[in-house]
Write an enzyme that holds these catalytic residues in place. Structure first.
Site, PDB file in Angstrom:
ATOM      1  N   SER A 259      76.828  33.270  45.905  1.00 17.21           N
ATOM      2  CA  SER A 259      77.755  34.347  45.593  1.00 17.21           C
ATOM      3  C   SER A 259      78.816  34.440  46.674  1.00 17.21           C
ATOM      4  O   SER A 259      78.581  34.077  47.814  1.00 17.21           O
ATOM      5  CB  SER A 259      76.996  35.675  45.533  1.00 17.21           C
ATOM      6  N   LYS A 260      79.969  34.944  46.288  1.00 16.79           N
ATOM      7  CA  LYS A 260      81.084  34.917  47.231  1.00 16.79           C
ATOM      8  C   LYS A 260      80.902  35.858  48.407  1.00 16.79           C
ATOM      9  O   LYS A 260      81.551  35.692  49.436  1.00 16.79           O
ATOM     10  CB  LYS A 260      82.404  35.172  46.521  1.00 16.79           C
ATOM     11  N   ARG A 261      80.014  36.827  48.283  1.00 20.57           N
ATOM     12  CA  ARG A 261      79.736  37.729  49.405  1.00 20.57           C
ATOM     13  C   ARG A 261      79.043  36.989  50.555  1.00 20.57           C
ATOM     14  O   ARG A 261      79.199  37.347  51.710  1.00 20.57           O
ATOM     15  CB  ARG A 261      78.830  38.884  48.960  1.00 20.57           C
ATOM     16  N   LYS A 262      78.252  35.999  50.174  1.00 20.80           N
ATOM     17  CA  LYS A 262      77.416  35.344  51.182  1.00 20.80           C
ATOM     18  C   LYS A 262      77.813  33.914  51.501  1.00 20.80           C
ATOM     19  O   LYS A 262      77.264  33.296  52.392  1.00 20.80           O
ATOM     20  CB  LYS A 262      75.956  35.362  50.711  1.00 20.80           C
TER      21      LYS A 262
END
Length: 502
Positions: A259-262
RNA sequence: GCUCCCAUCGUCUAGAGGCCUAGGACACCAGAUUUUCAUUCUGGCGACACGAGUUCGAAUCUCGUUGGGAGUACCA
């Protein structure tokens, strides 16, 4: 039978690294078997899909060298006689409606008039009772004629598939040890046609895979749960189902789905960072699959020759940036002088316009730009402990100031609407100093901390920050500098400065 | 909650019953080369989740446990 495979990304947001991964596997499988690699754009969600995003997908695939044989025409790729390859265009041609009608006529689908409110309430109830969350099939029994009448009068509806109520679904995925077995009663009456008349993924994908002559659907594991629906649809539409193969999902370091958060997930990001497409592709090729002889560095063409679908490991691999970086280095150093020069210029250009106004004040010759802008390009800076001690501060004190400022920045970044630009940063830091030095600001603090408060002068803190952020005692104006370096690196370097003072 | 999937070093993987005192790569540590750094080379650390079976023999087969993941949308 010629192999025909496809990738079917949805054009929402930036092109995803997962698309590249699945694309690579499909591409290699197609080429290995002398087949065709098809791109289909699945833009049936009118609220989220954009043409720009579709274009970015074409460009990214081209960049990576995963050129599709059939698909939307773009930059020398695409074409083919099974188009159009963009679902929104197929919707307009009435393709999906036709198949939905067929199911309706056969009694394999039904009109559903339940509202979003109804469904919401139902879901809440099921959640509260620890029941499986699925549609209660309230509209399933209604007569078709009656439903058509209601629909004709303008009542909003969707069309749902009439899933079997009993029996078992069994499918053996060639990559899985055991066949997938699922009770039909666990499977929801999935919406096929939405109230805007557009198909959902399930209908559209099954119909298009058939119409496009797809022989193998190689996709990510997240689809495994809806496999029964897709097989069922194939059967009831009278299609010969393609072979479905599910590969593992790319993971973050904590093993959750990437995911783009991580993790950076945008292909545009990798491109902008200067990652070489060959390196990224090679890295992806190492995930879930391997060269039979253990070779780790190879080209796309080589991969296509040794690729073996049956050797794919379905455990989801962690996307390890460190290894990518290593490969990138290998590929970069192998570059021809011409290409390397182009990469260097491109890297400089990426920030040049933003930096020049800041740096030029101290420049005398063009070449000065190179060393004066070094902290802005560098991955890390070299700090000298003695530079981190402005007049009148000792190690412990300087360290405290850095620590607290770093914490303050972290809070600032986490806050709503935080803007990381020079004026905002200056306002924030000045306010921070003021709060620290105001009389009675820290009534409960120990005398030690109280006395330290006197050290919070702009002069010493600014120098401290400058050195921590740039490794140098001279730089463009502090807040412009911090703004350009970027929040992540500033906070990181503030941390490193503290370590230096230990 | 319910359903499904998965399980070898920290990470990516090799391994399809004896070749395994488990091999390679990244990361990490140490040494050599390098004025420095990086590269390169050498060495080190480091895993079959656990428990039962099946078998003369199991990392490899079966079952259970545990752990992780995914799905559960009028998103794909």
């Amino acid at each position: 039978m010629t192999v025909r495979v496809r990738i079917a990304p949805s054009p929402t947001g930036d092109p995803h690294v997962g698309t590249a991964y699945i694309g690579l596997i499909n591409y290699a499988f197609a080429k290995k078997n002398g087949g065709k690699f098809v791109l289909r754009i699945e833009d049936t969600d009118q609220t989220r899909c954009t043409p720009e995003s579709a274009k970015a997908i074409y460009d990214s695939l081209k960049w990576l060298g995963l050129c599709y044989d059939e698909g939307p025409m773009h930059d020398g790729m695409g074409g083919g006689d099974r188009g159009p390859y963009i679902q929104s265009e197929r919707v307009k041609a009435g393709i999906y409606q036709k198949f939905a009608d067929k199911l309706l006529e056969q009694g394999d689908a039904y009109y559903c008039f339940c509202t979003a409110r109804d469904l919401d309430a139902m879901r809440k109830r099921q959640q509260a009772n620890n029941e499986p969350i699925m549609y209660n099939r309230r509209c399933r029994g209604g007569s078709l004629a009656e439903a058509r009448e209601r629909a004709a009068k303008g009542e909003a509806f969707v069309i749902r598939m009439k899933t079997p109520l009993e029996g078992e679904f069994v499918y053996k995925d060639r990559l899985r040890k055991q066949p997938t077995v699922k009770g039909w009663k666990e499977i929801d009456d999935q919406v096929l046609l939405k109230s805007d008349g557009w198909p959902t993924y399930h209908l559209a994908a099954v119909v298009d895979d058939h119409l496009m002559g797809i022989t193998h659907v190689i996709r990510a594991e997240e689809w495994l749960n809806s496999l029964p629906k897709h097989i069922w649809l194939n059967e009831h539409l009278g299609f010969t189902a393609p072979e479905y193969v599910h590969v593992g999902l790319l993971r973050n370091a904590d093993k959750s789905k990437i995911s783009k958060r991580k993790n950076p997930t945008s292909l545009l990001w990798y491109q902008k960072q200067g990652y070489l497409p060959e390196a990224l592709l090679n890295f992806l090729a190492l995930l879930g699959h391997s060269h039979p002889d253990g070779q780790e560095k190879f080209t796309l063409a080589e991969m296509c020759s040794f690729f073996d679908l049956d050797r794919i490991n379905v455990a989801g691999p962690v996307f390890d940036m460190a290894k990518l970086r290593h490969l990138q280095g290998q590929y970069f150093r192998d570059l021809s002088p011409e290409r390397m020069k182009a990469e260097v210029y491109r890297a400089i250009d990426s920030k040049f316009d933003a930096l020049l106004p800041l740096v030029k004040e101290r420049m005398v010759f063009g070449g000065d730009f190179v060393w004066q802008s070094e902290p802005f390009y560098a991955d890390s800076v070299t700090l000298h402990a003695e530079d981190l001690l402005p007049k009148g501060l000792d190690k412990t004190q300087a360290k405290h100031l850095l620590e607290e400022t770093q914490q303050a920045f972290k809070r600032y970044v986490a806050g709503d609407g935080a803007v990381w630009d020079a004026p905002s940063l200056e306002a924030f830091v000045r306010k921070f100093i003021e709060d620290r030095t105001a009389p009675g600001a820290l009534p409960d603090a120990t005398p030690e901390v109280q006395s330290e408060a006197a050290l919070w002068s702009p002069k010493s803190l600014f120098m401290l920050l400058r050195v921590a952020a740039t490794g140098k005692r001279e730089s463009p104006p502090l807040f412009d500098t911090l703004a350009q370096i970027g929040q992540a690196k500033v906070i990181e370097r503030l941390g490193l400065a503290q370590q230096k003072l230990r």
